[in-house]
Write an enzyme that holds these catalytic residues in place. Sequence first.
Site, mmCIF file in Angstrom:
data_model
loop_
_atom_site.group_PDB
_atom_site.id
_atom_site.type_symbol
_atom_site.label_atom_id
_atom_site.label_comp_id
_atom_site.label_asym_id
_atom_site.label_seq_id
_atom_site.Cartn_x
_atom_site.Cartn_y
_atom_site.Cartn_z
ATOM 1 N N HIS A 154 -4.762 8.016 1.255
ATOM 2 C CA HIS A 154 -5.024 6.696 0.692
ATOM 3 C C HIS A 154 -5.773 5.795 1.668
ATOM 4 O O HIS A 154 -5.159 5.134 2.497
ATOM 5 C CB HIS A 154 -3.679 6.059 0.316
ATOM 6 C CG HIS A 154 -3.795 4.889 -0.607
ATOM 7 N ND1 HIS A 154 -2.944 4.688 -1.662
ATOM 8 C CD2 HIS A 154 -4.664 3.851 -0.626
ATOM 9 C CE1 HIS A 154 -3.276 3.583 -2.301
ATOM 10 N NE2 HIS A 154 -4.311 3.039 -1.683
ATOM 11 N N ASP A 205 -3.065 3.433 3.407
ATOM 12 C CA ASP A 205 -3.622 2.348 2.592
ATOM 13 C C ASP A 205 -4.547 1.470 3.450
ATOM 14 O O ASP A 205 -4.553 0.237 3.319
ATOM 15 C CB ASP A 205 -2.530 1.502 1.937
ATOM 16 C CG ASP A 205 -3.084 0.608 0.827
ATOM 17 O OD1 ASP A 205 -4.276 0.749 0.482
ATOM 18 O OD2 ASP A 205 -2.332 -0.234 0.319
#
Lengths: 335, 444
Positions: free
Chosen positions: B62, B307
């Site tokens: 991610h 992320d």
Amino acid sequence: MQTVFKRKHLLGIRELEAAEITHLLDTAETFRDVSRREIKKVPALRGRTVINLFFEPSTRTRTSFEIAAKRLSADAVNISVSTSSVSKGETLLDTARNLEAMAPDCIVVRHSMAGAPHHLARMCNAPIVNAGDGAHEHPTQALLDGLTIREYKGRIEGLNVAIIGDILHSRVARSNIYLLTKLGATVRVAGPGTLVPTEFADLVEQGLRIEKRIEEAIESADVVMILRIQRERQDAAFFPSMREYAVHFGLHPEHLECAAPDAIVMHPGPINRGIEISSEIADGSRSLILDQVTNGVAVRMAVLYLLARGNHAGLQKARVEPVKNEKKQHKGSKA
Amino acid sequence: MKLLIANGYLIDPSQNVNADKNLLIEDERVAGLLDRGEPVPQEKEVFDATGLVVAPGFIDLHVHLREPGEEYKETIASGAAAAVAGGWTSVCAMPNTDPVNDNPAVTRFIIEQGQRAGLANVFPIGAATKGSGGKELAEMGELKNAGIVAVSDDGRPVPTAGMMRRAMEYARGFDLTVVDHCQDPSLSAGGVMHEGRWSLILGLKGMPAAAEEIDAIRDCVLAKLTGARVHLAHVSTRGALEAVRRAKEQGLRVTCEVAPHHWTLTDQAVAEYDTNTKMSPPLRSPDHVGALLEGLRDGTVDAIATDHAPHHADEKALEFDQAPFGITGLETAVGLAFELVHRGVIDLERLVELCATNPARVFSLEHRGTLRGRAWGDVTILDPDLEWTFDVSHSRSKSRNTPFDKRTFKGGAVASIVAGRIVYLHPEFKQIAAAKRAELASKP
């Protein structure tokens, strides 16, 4: 008087010690007399500049800060910036840095977004006074409320205070909850379930009591604080209608029967008559709404006096050394 | 081209190896694991990993690399440089670029930019719906042919259960995992931090844990209905994790990842209105953080993913409400994962499983996340004892938005190897390696 308040900024009540709050209130009391004189001016801040930087519409608070500065002989400059124009152009930080370049001794900031004054305090050099930031804090409002309670009750410790209404969006409620509990009062809150989240019970160490019905919160209260319904801050419907709000959460004369016999009623203004407070109460003998406004000037004089006296470094150093304008010598010329 | 990674301690959970081994890479792929003293080819390059841990290359499921469209925040090249410096040999790029990666041209562009950079492997994730608008399915088949490894509308959660069902059913036919950013917008709209005591104190609008939990439960129910492979991105709440745990017990094909900032910080970190503590999902309260640590320990969490969300300093210098969500994470994640090891939450083998073995399985990345024969020669070299301080001014990322500047760490990646090529070496690697050799030599 010994100086207990040594902070550079006033951003909120939450971080203050009880002694600091008391010192601010004591200082405000000494300034209250100035407004009662024929010549309402002292030279305490002569030659200092205070900038009122308001990103949100305000009449009372802005005027109060302006009058406070002027009664201290400071030069007050008011800047109202509509938030929409800011979003198109200059950032908050750039605006503040430009103002700072004009060497103010204090910047008073009102902003619709929580934390905006902290942002400036971190990035700028001038002392910052939070004049209300979003739903976070409004420290001078709590101080003027505290001053008013002290004036009429002689103390804050041991009092029962009920705060009624839209706690969720209220910076006034937060600052007052901190101030009152730090000074030893017991606080109960009530309002529609959508506007009084249960997590509020843990807002302060000693805990808050959350009541469902306003009668329960007002029961034997010495002070009843009514919050304004902030229609402009509500992006969703938190209650069905103004009518229903007025019936179930508005303050009516019969409510005060269960309060302490000498209970006082306060409201930070501007009031929505007939919604959160009935006109009979707002204009009645227990209402201290206008005393609050009077005390607002004294509190702001105290805050400006303590912050703008000038213990700070002044202008930040330029990043590039300016040309020194000493003796001009022609380097090329032979001696 | 032969590379012998010699004298290291090799951890590869995919084949239950946890031992002193030498690793031979030949023509970009693993040629074999050798015991000490086993004969090795004459002509070879030798990487001396004395005292270091040799693991399959770490895979970050991610990241946001911002290219195409927002190159002022990050480029694929700068993001890939940050990745390998942080120990990640592969990164999976979310499709919320401009334009959105919902067509094969964008997919191919991302892959080519990754190859040009020649650092980490860059695997694009395609949009689940056109423009990530949540209304029409994206051309998943065409995207898969172009090279995507999964589909997601990350950042803009698929709004309705009906649309999500379609996406799952359709993705199942292409054996693509559907990645969801669980967040019910009707509960989270306008929120800028976790809803709870701290959001009330700070006067900031909160996003309740329930917003994530409801969508996580929805997705697990739909995984059962459709039989699709569903991966919940950056899980941050107790309830979402419990949903995953139950789904796994039922044998559903549901997996999840956790981001390092979510187990490292709590919502109290927002107290100073530092916009580098603003991300979505937000930093949660200690109870949720405790649940994440449990999930990391007990196996409910499949993967650690960063992320990584770079934003320009000017954007983060706005008021808290105005600043964009997200922080960078590629260079600090492994250090933060080592904190879990030193705190006794997980062991080193589990760390490798979370960063390499499982991520490869979640997106079916063949011949990755393992050091079996014929696997790609992607290797992360770790020093569990390395003491270092993260200095954001030296970050390889183009952005500086991290709450971990000046944080000191124990343990980190010292080299990254992609297809048998050393693409990152710690700037002080020579000294580190020399110290390790001296330390071992001094022992009897």
